[in-house]
Design an enzyme around this catalytic site. Structure first.
Site, PDB file in Angstrom:
ATOM      1  N   GLY A  11       0.793  -1.080  -0.054  1.00  0.00           N
ATOM      2  CA  GLY A  11       0.145   0.231   0.171  1.00  0.00           C
ATOM      3  C   GLY A  11       0.709   1.343   0.057  1.00  0.00           C
ATOM      4  N   TYR A  12       0.049   2.414  -0.035  1.00  0.00           N
ATOM      5  CA  TYR A  12       0.978   3.724   0.014  1.00  0.00           C
ATOM      6  C   TYR A  12       1.619   3.886   1.358  1.00  0.00           C
ATOM      7  CZ  TYR A  12      -1.260   4.661  -4.571  1.00  0.00           C
ATOM      8  OH  TYR A  12      -1.739   4.964  -6.047  1.00  0.00           O
ATOM      9  N   SER A  34       2.765  -8.690   1.624  1.00  0.00           N
ATOM     10  CA  SER A  34       1.696  -8.124   0.823  1.00  0.00           C
ATOM     11  C   SER A  34       0.994  -9.522   0.633  1.00  0.00           C
ATOM     12  CB  SER A  34       2.288  -7.674  -0.391  1.00  0.00           C
ATOM     13  OG  SER A  34       1.095  -7.584  -1.353  1.00  0.00           O
ATOM     14  N   ARG A  36      -1.385  -9.524  -1.695  1.00  0.00           N
ATOM     15  CA  ARG A  36      -1.661  -9.505  -3.143  1.00  0.00           C
ATOM     16  C   ARG A  36      -0.489  -9.765  -3.994  1.00  0.00           C
ATOM     17  NH1 ARG A  36      -3.590  -3.541  -4.548  1.00  0.00           N
ATOM     18  NH2 ARG A  36      -2.098  -3.357  -2.716  1.00  0.00           N
ATOM     19  N   LEU A  73      -2.004  -1.887   7.512  1.00  0.00           N
ATOM     20  CA  LEU A  73      -3.150  -2.820   6.888  1.00  0.00           C
ATOM     21  C   LEU A  73      -4.620  -1.959   6.906  1.00  0.00           C
ATOM     22  CD1 LEU A  73      -2.749  -5.692   9.306  1.00  0.00           C
ATOM     23  CD2 LEU A  73      -2.583  -5.871   6.791  1.00  0.00           C
ATOM     24  N   CYS A 147      -4.132  10.967   9.741  1.00  0.00           N
ATOM     25  CA  CYS A 147      -3.301  11.940   9.134  1.00  0.00           C
ATOM     26  C   CYS A 147      -3.715  13.231   9.724  1.00  0.00           C
ATOM     27  CB  CYS A 147      -3.123  11.905   7.709  1.00  0.00           C
ATOM     28  SG  CYS A 147      -4.519  11.690   6.871  1.00  0.00           S
ATOM     29  N   SER A 180      -4.064  10.381  -2.075  1.00  0.00           N
ATOM     30  CA  SER A 180      -3.220   9.222  -1.631  1.00  0.00           C
ATOM     31  C   SER A 180      -3.812   8.706  -0.185  1.00  0.00           C
ATOM     32  CB  SER A 180      -1.654   9.410  -1.469  1.00  0.00           C
ATOM     33  OG  SER A 180      -1.536  10.334  -0.551  1.00  0.00           O
ATOM     34  N   ALA A 184      -4.255   2.780  -2.140  1.00  0.00           N
ATOM     35  CA  ALA A 184      -3.779   2.385  -3.694  1.00  0.00           C
ATOM     36  C   ALA A 184      -4.769   1.264  -4.384  1.00  0.00           C
ATOM     37  CB  ALA A 184      -2.591   1.719  -3.396  1.00  0.00           C
ATOM     38  N   ASN A 310       0.446  13.530   4.387  1.00  0.00           N
ATOM     39  CA  ASN A 310      -0.128  12.616   5.065  1.00  0.00           C
ATOM     40  C   ASN A 310       0.401  11.170   5.049  1.00  0.00           C
ATOM     41  OD1 ASN A 310      -0.855  12.880   1.909  1.00  0.00           O
ATOM     42  ND2 ASN A 310      -1.873  11.145   2.446  1.00  0.00           N
TER      43      ASN A 310
END
Lengths: 343, 343, 343, 343
Positions: A11-12, A34, A36, A73, A147, A180, A184, A310
């Site tokens: 992810g970001y 990950s 994925r 996560l 954030c 963002s 993602a 962020n």
């Protein structure tokens, strides 16, 4: 070297953790998990890390023992996995929303579901160095705030903690954020043609970070959240009311005193200049949270402003700052990138 | 055909007036006055008008009699020139800030100087069709409000006029605006590299449009103004407090009743969808002001949102709407462009 | 009123067709077909059409007889559906890629599969008014070219048709495009955070529009395609070599003669000014294709530039222009929006 | 510590030099010279350097002896000042255009005026480490190439130097650039409202960087330059023709061999992925130049692509890399920031 694992590394926030941790002199990244992309190259997903790493993503069971785990996560997943990680590492830093509130009832109201691990809520130290640095030095569980919450809290905390704000009137926060922040995963709402140039009020009331702000400031916060044209960057503008008799000098002194020794908070409230108030534009990639203020002495109305990246001070960077504190390393280690101008 | 003159025709508001008036079926543009570019082609400055017009800019003394004059001059200049135009035309529509306030003392406070024509302040009808349509039908002087003021006023007016808002708590407006609002004159602050991607709080307190909102709503308004990444577009987000007992249904009814017959105000407050609240992204080039709202019944906290194109409903389009009303033409004449999606 | 149906009405080209056709004085939209959203409001997907239409999307079998059908379907789908529509309407205008090439072999090479209706390829008149206006007047099948092809062809055609270009050297096209060209379906590649600010060479060679350019110009075209930061807009820059002895005057005359009477092509090649060459920025929403050129007389190297809005002159607007020609209406009917500046 | 001075320190290249040099472990910045802002704080102009430095800008005569001078002056000014600096420092690195060409006649053609110090042209070593690393080790004068030239040269050099390109056909470069390349001085052309979202062909022929590309590659280069929506970032796309018989394998090997040991050039030419070709989006702030290629074996047509941050590898970063080489320090010292994703 301290061995760290990043869970949710594709992810970001995960990618930003990898960027910072790969460049950190005291740390070795021993796992980028990950679900994925197991077996795929990390730099295939995070192309800025080409030539910085040859790591492959792996699955959770491929990771051996480690010292520190960062959980990046999705919300609601962290709370079901945290205990499998506390067994393996001496420090777990969670970056999801799951452990940011200490009250299961408030969690239910803001997240719309029951908490799955309410017994752990009190065990997490809030990952806000500016408010909880001392608690953090011995923490085993740290929960990094949202954030917009980091920005909102740091912008008003110096006044609240000194009793300069009228708590009756509460505080109204207007938060603006780049794309963002929504992660993602592609969907109609973050399609470029739809999101580009938007001023999208996606949470006029009830945003989850509002609950965090209320918790940390101890006053009723109302927050709106708007997506504006940006990929990174959060800015909060806050309206509050000063107690009678509080003047500009008292406000200025409060900010100066509060943040004089903070490595990553800068007070930005100048008389002139293009960047005289906090603007995330010059903070991207950096771990700074800039805070500023303006007031109308006649009416006692106060405006405070905060800005940050962020993914950094609003996430991965803040997490690394917590790590540095926890490990007794210099607090700025691996976090010295100053931001770019112009950008 | 009604003969109209645009003064200050080389600016952004001037250019938008020309676009709308050249396309208007009842109007002939007989003068496009620019002190900077006399004799130059209009489409050299406004390239979107290539093939739409062969007009040249001219100076004020080259203009013969006319029916209507639009003043798109810088603030503070309009008030020194208005009387030379009232002699020549039966209707003067001013788009500067000079005649937006009806109180010379408030003008002094917000503009930082003495008004040069205070005797005229009461003669101007506010160019807000939704509040002053009837007065407008016989007006000789109309003053079009500021872009953020139009949005802010329309967003809260249905509730204020019905007494649903607690006036004691005032209203906190957060206005975001694109770069075209600061005009066509280049300077360090609107250099692309500096302004691009910015979230620039350029007026944390004391913005002039705040005074207009207070005037039209009759309650204390506090407004912040932030430049965000956009060329066109204004959005205001407002925090207010409902009177005890006011529920969602009453709020919904207020908006519906107020704007049911308005040709250019749409109530946008949906349960779902990417554009469920007002967003200027889909309004660019159009004369719509979309307004929406959300409330938290538990606390009585209300958020209202409005969006518009600052150069159209926030300026030139609103002025043409006023013209249509004043002349007894269909109110939407020349103003039917619906906006683009995606953009 | 001419009864028209739009198939694929929920996509971006479909939405732009609806915007133009709803505003068209000779046309009634009797069907907006979407397989994804049957029964849903059109303005739920195309929010700029709020208050312009109450239409609901429907399925293909809900549509009665009609006069004209616009197919705004994905590539490869149109060719399987076209014959069901030729039975129902006297004019079918296809906006997909399926009938843009007249050679099934070239189709196979560029599209990577067999054509499903090769017998129809010759029946389609290319929807390029500037090259095929006369054929179009009696057409039953029209195939609107690709957005980059329209730009590329119009930019070089005046020179090619007069034999001023050295065909041996071919022509190298560099096409830049906004994100709307890839459609309304979300995926990782057009996620805002990934696509924003990108300069993404998505087709360094072999883009399908290259084949169309070669077809219409009759010379070997090499095209690269790059996604740049924009939602709408296409620009092509072309490098070609003039035949010996061809000078600036001959080039200028060729463009002037070719496009003097064209309602939607403007020659833009000025000595100075910010917009002295074609730039899509000022064309968004309009049906113009601006073309320009520059040459180096010493070397005979020529650069031509074209710009348009990919959803208008590069799609829906061009299709409506074809309709106007086919029906014998004024060619600019419903297409007079001039574009916005600044935007 | 090596004492360095930056002349022209208030510009964008100057600011980027300061960012990199302040963070460089072997260097002390002893002077930041600005003729516009002497005595002002550096971080007032470069707000990303707040808390990184307390430096004030100074004038040239306030600077004592130093070891290295970087000239970040406007074109045409550098050549009048260089000799006053060679007296004071043992290394002068020029970042203007004045010493990028070694032929006064070519200079006159591209810059439109006579060179003021033609006797020095041969003394400058081109600041292109990838081509001139060895010469640089003993250089006293280094001239850093133009941003688009660095990209264009690096993208094609591996093939040219191996004789794989047909020089007769030349090479056509299409360069796209962000707005920071035109500097920090405000004017109508770089006003945000005009420049935002533009695709502005500002040099269809005759751009100065074209001459540099021709010089370094030794073949006729034709370049167009277009401003696209970005603040930082340059991308060049090049069309060239391979010699008969050159296949994909030979091309791939050329790039690999050429750049295998280069610390700041990465070959990016993947089969899939959003960032499979060079895109400046992921390079901002970093010193990388990514290069890639694609070819059509049937026709021998080759497309090469390069991307970089114009202020870093296209300017200040490249200059620091040259410094590192010249001083015998590790080549990547102070240049390890990897770029951000997403951004």
């Amino acid at each position: 070297m301290t061995r760290v694992v990043v869970v949710g590394a594709a992810g970001y926030i995960g990618g930003e953790l990898l960027r910072l941790l790969i460049g950190h002199p005291e740390v070795e990244v021993v796992g980028a998990i990950s679900s994925r992309f197991p077996g795929k190259r990390v730099d295939g997903v995070h192309p800025n890390l080409r030539s910085a790493t040859d790591l492959l993503f792996c699955s959770a069971d491929q990771v051996d023992e480690c010292d520190v785990v960062f959980l990046a996560l999705p919300h609601r997943v962290a709370m079901t996995q945290v205990e499998q990680w506390t067994r393996r590492a001496k420090l777990v830093v969670d970056l999801a929303g799951d452990f940011r509130l200490d009250d299961a009832e408030v969690f239910r109201r803001y997240y719309g579901e029951e908490h799955q691990a309410p017994h752990l809520l009190d065990d997490f130290v809030p990952g806000l160095p500016e408010l909880h640095r001392e608690n953090m030095r011995t923490a085993e569980l740290i929960s990094v705030p949202g954030c917009m919450a980091v920005a909102g809290v740091l912008a008003l905390y110096p006044l609240v903690t000194r009793g300069l704000i009228d708590p009756e009137r509460g505080a109204q926060f207007d938060a603006r954020t780049g794309s963002s922040g929504s992660g993602a995963t592609a969907g109609p709402a973050n399609l470029h043609a739809e999101r580009s140039g938007a001023m999208r009020v996606f949470a006029p009331t009830g945003h989850r970070h509002e609950a965090e702000i209320s918790r940390h400031l101890g006053l009723p916060a109302a927050m709106t959240a708007t997506g504006v044209e940006a990929v990174r960057g959060v800015q909060t503008v806050c309206h509050a009311t000063l107690r009678p008799g509080v003047d500009t000098q008292a406000v200025r002194r409060a900010y100066r005193e509060q943040y004089a020794a903070e490595p990553f908070v800068r007070v930005v409230a100048h008389q002139r200049g293009i960047f005289r108030y906090p603007d995330p534009k010059i903070l991207l990639g950096s771990n700074y949270c800039d805070v500023g203020y303006a007031l109308d002495e006649d009416t006692g109305r106060l405006t405070t402003i905060a800005a940050l990246d962020n993914l950094v001070k609003g996430g991965a960077g803040n997490a690394v700052q917590c790590l540095n504190i926890r490990m007794g390393w210099p607090e700025t280690l691996g976090l010295t990138f100053p931001g770019l101008h112009p950008l």
